[in-house]
Design an enzyme around this catalytic site. Sequence first.
Site, mmCIF file in Angstrom:
data_model
loop_
_atom_site.group_PDB
_atom_site.id
_atom_site.type_symbol
_atom_site.label_atom_id
_atom_site.label_comp_id
_atom_site.label_asym_id
_atom_site.label_seq_id
_atom_site.Cartn_x
_atom_site.Cartn_y
_atom_site.Cartn_z
ATOM 1 N N PHE A 115 0.872 -1.317 0.184
ATOM 2 C CA PHE A 115 0.174 -0.019 -0.032
ATOM 3 C C PHE A 115 1.032 1.204 0.027
ATOM 4 O O PHE A 115 1.646 1.447 0.741
ATOM 5 C CB PHE A 115 -0.930 -0.083 1.037
ATOM 6 C CG PHE A 115 -2.033 0.891 1.065
ATOM 7 C CD1 PHE A 115 -3.003 0.968 0.260
ATOM 8 C CD2 PHE A 115 -1.618 2.378 1.797
ATOM 9 C CE1 PHE A 115 -3.948 1.916 0.173
ATOM 10 C CE2 PHE A 115 -2.799 3.277 1.649
ATOM 11 C CZ PHE A 115 -3.877 3.091 0.928
ATOM 12 N N ASP B 72 0.649 -4.276 8.767
ATOM 13 C CA ASP B 72 -0.323 -3.310 8.468
ATOM 14 C C ASP B 72 -1.926 -4.109 8.331
ATOM 15 O O ASP B 72 -1.713 -5.138 7.447
ATOM 16 C CB ASP B 72 -0.070 -2.525 7.043
ATOM 17 C CG ASP B 72 -1.267 -1.253 6.982
ATOM 18 O OD1 ASP B 72 -2.410 -1.606 7.539
ATOM 19 O OD2 ASP B 72 -0.875 -0.510 6.301
ATOM 20 N N TYR C 270 -11.604 2.963 9.645
ATOM 21 C CA TYR C 270 -12.674 3.421 8.919
ATOM 22 C C TYR C 270 -12.999 2.404 7.893
ATOM 23 O O TYR C 270 -14.037 2.468 7.197
ATOM 24 C CB TYR C 270 -12.499 4.712 8.287
ATOM 25 C CG TYR C 270 -11.360 4.969 7.291
ATOM 26 C CD1 TYR C 270 -11.093 4.253 6.178
ATOM 27 C CD2 TYR C 270 -10.201 5.554 7.928
ATOM 28 C CE1 TYR C 270 -9.979 4.192 5.493
ATOM 29 C CE2 TYR C 270 -8.864 5.665 7.304
ATOM 30 C CZ TYR C 270 -8.671 5.043 6.010
ATOM 31 O OH TYR C 270 -7.595 5.120 5.573
ATOM 32 N N LYS C 271 -12.357 1.181 7.795
ATOM 33 C CA LYS C 271 -12.706 0.179 6.818
ATOM 34 C C LYS C 271 -13.720 -0.894 7.684
ATOM 35 O O LYS C 271 -14.872 -0.622 7.791
ATOM 36 C CB LYS C 271 -11.694 -0.309 6.522
ATOM 37 C CG LYS C 271 -10.696 0.519 5.540
ATOM 38 C CD LYS C 271 -9.207 0.180 5.088
ATOM 39 C CE LYS C 271 -8.558 1.167 4.164
ATOM 40 N NZ LYS C 271 -7.233 0.822 4.001
ATOM 41 N N ARG D 62 -12.739 -4.079 -7.889
ATOM 42 C CA ARG D 62 -12.429 -4.376 -6.256
ATOM 43 C C ARG D 62 -13.975 -4.403 -5.738
ATOM 44 O O ARG D 62 -14.641 -3.590 -5.829
ATOM 45 C CB ARG D 62 -11.488 -3.698 -5.595
ATOM 46 C CG ARG D 62 -11.032 -4.296 -4.370
ATOM 47 C CD ARG D 62 -9.734 -3.239 -3.928
ATOM 48 N NE ARG D 62 -10.492 -2.106 -3.342
ATOM 49 C CZ ARG D 62 -9.704 -1.478 -2.517
ATOM 50 N NH1 ARG D 62 -8.506 -1.829 -1.774
ATOM 51 N NH2 ARG D 62 -10.362 -0.460 -1.843
HETATM 52 C C1 LIG Z 1 -6.456 2.059 3.727
HETATM 53 C C2 LIG Z 1 -5.056 1.900 4.091
HETATM 54 C C3 LIG Z 1 -4.266 2.863 4.837
HETATM 55 C C4 LIG Z 1 -4.875 4.230 4.966
HETATM 56 O O1 LIG Z 1 -3.827 4.967 5.590
HETATM 57 P P1 LIG Z 1 -4.314 6.286 6.335
HETATM 58 O O2 LIG Z 1 -3.249 7.151 6.922
HETATM 59 O O3 LIG Z 1 -5.514 6.113 6.969
HETATM 60 O O4 LIG Z 1 -4.929 7.126 4.983
HETATM 61 C C5 LIG Z 1 -2.879 2.371 4.966
HETATM 62 N N1 LIG Z 1 -2.695 0.962 4.518
HETATM 63 C C6 LIG Z 1 -3.382 0.174 4.111
HETATM 64 C C7 LIG Z 1 -2.831 -1.189 3.894
HETATM 65 C C8 LIG Z 1 -4.586 0.714 3.770
HETATM 66 O O5 LIG Z 1 -5.290 -0.307 2.972
#
Ligand SMILES: *Cc1c(COP(=O)(O)O)cnc(C)c1O
Length: 406
Positions: free
Chosen positions: A124, A194, A219-220, A365
């Site tokens: 990511f 992560d 938030y997911k 997705r």
């Molecule tokens: C959504 C996501 C993030 C988001 O990070 P933010 O700091 O909240 O924008 C980080 N890592 C992964 C793997 C994600 O899917």
Amino acid sequence: MTLAEAQRRDAADPLRHFRTAFALPDSIVYLDGNSLGALPNRTAARLADTAAREWGDGLVRSWNSNDWIAAPRRVGDKIAPLIGAQPGEVIVADSTSVNTYKLLAAALAARPGRTVIVSEPGNFPTDVYMAQGLKLLRPDIELRLVPRADIDSALDDNVAVLLLTHVHYKTAEMFDMVGLTAKAHTAGAFTLWDLSHSAGAVCVDLNAANADLAVGCGYKYLNGGPGAPAFLFVAERHQAALHSPLTGWMGHAAPFGFADAYAPAPGIDRFLCGTPPILGLAALEEGVDLMRGADFDALLTKSRALSSYFIDLVETRCPLPLVSPRDAAERGSHISLRHEHGYPVMQALIERGIIGDFRAPDLLRFGFAPLYNSFEDVWHAVGALTDILDVGAWREDRYAVRTRVT
Ligand SMILES: *Cc1c(COP(=O)(O)O)cnc(C)c1O
């Protein structure tokens, strides 16, 4: 494969009652809970109460009288069992990006003489970007991006930390957390996982894997709302030796002692930085409380069943190349399909009320949130996708217009 069969599966779903706990419009099939989770019904009332009563009436007294000050720990302790952590090992703070930075820097500082961060290309972006940013402060750091098959051999005695996203945001491929953590430890390195696409969707057992560090999104699948604060995990055995590089006053041992000298709080609290976002924490707590009310085994079983059902329907009705692992044990709770014109195809789906997302350059997705998605949702999504592809509906000009967020 029939609609009646999907409905039969829904009728037998032990989690079916959770759907009504969410404010999901009936006209929508929402398959993007892995990007922004749905709104729990209770959250709007909680936010209104936090604003009007706790803030409006309580004012600054609410730090004590409504225990705002304890919210990062309290909500962290509630997330802990969802990811195999103990109370006191998880805290809610900042964003996933910032938490990644804090824990990377802490891990590097705790391994003097070691300068390498190992990760994979295509991780990511924010994870890789934060590591690159850390290199601006510590030019001695080497960011070693190696394909997943070669991670093992990249773990030498220069590696301080192995930074991986447990479930890949595009393909949904899931790393073997137990195996890779053991390999990192043999090499003397920390692991930083992560969990953004894992928490609340797949089985995560940080302590069983002997994991060191982790971060993840609120938030997911945890349904904490747009921009919800994130969480971080530091295994209890490491807490005394690790230090946040962002030494804000909320991570101080005595924030209200107002001393000039920084002294880290004992335990996980030292990974706080500034004043916690109370409205965001209130919304996240509702999302987490809702999930804690669900049987976790049922949740994990349903997540696999929904995504497997999606694959089965796609393969019989509109075979597009499957980018995600076919074996449910090797993937998270979303499925990606490849289509050269993925962007307009997704726009056409969204216009029909089937909300997934597009990931450049060519992935459609679809995320399956076991708390509120149904087998009937999956049935309708594949039906609409089949239709759009059969008649080429995605070719209409308006679907090609690119928005800032995909
Ligand atoms: C959504 C996501 C993030 C988001 O990070 P933010 O700091 O909240 O924008 C980080 N890592 C992964 C793997 C994600 O899917």
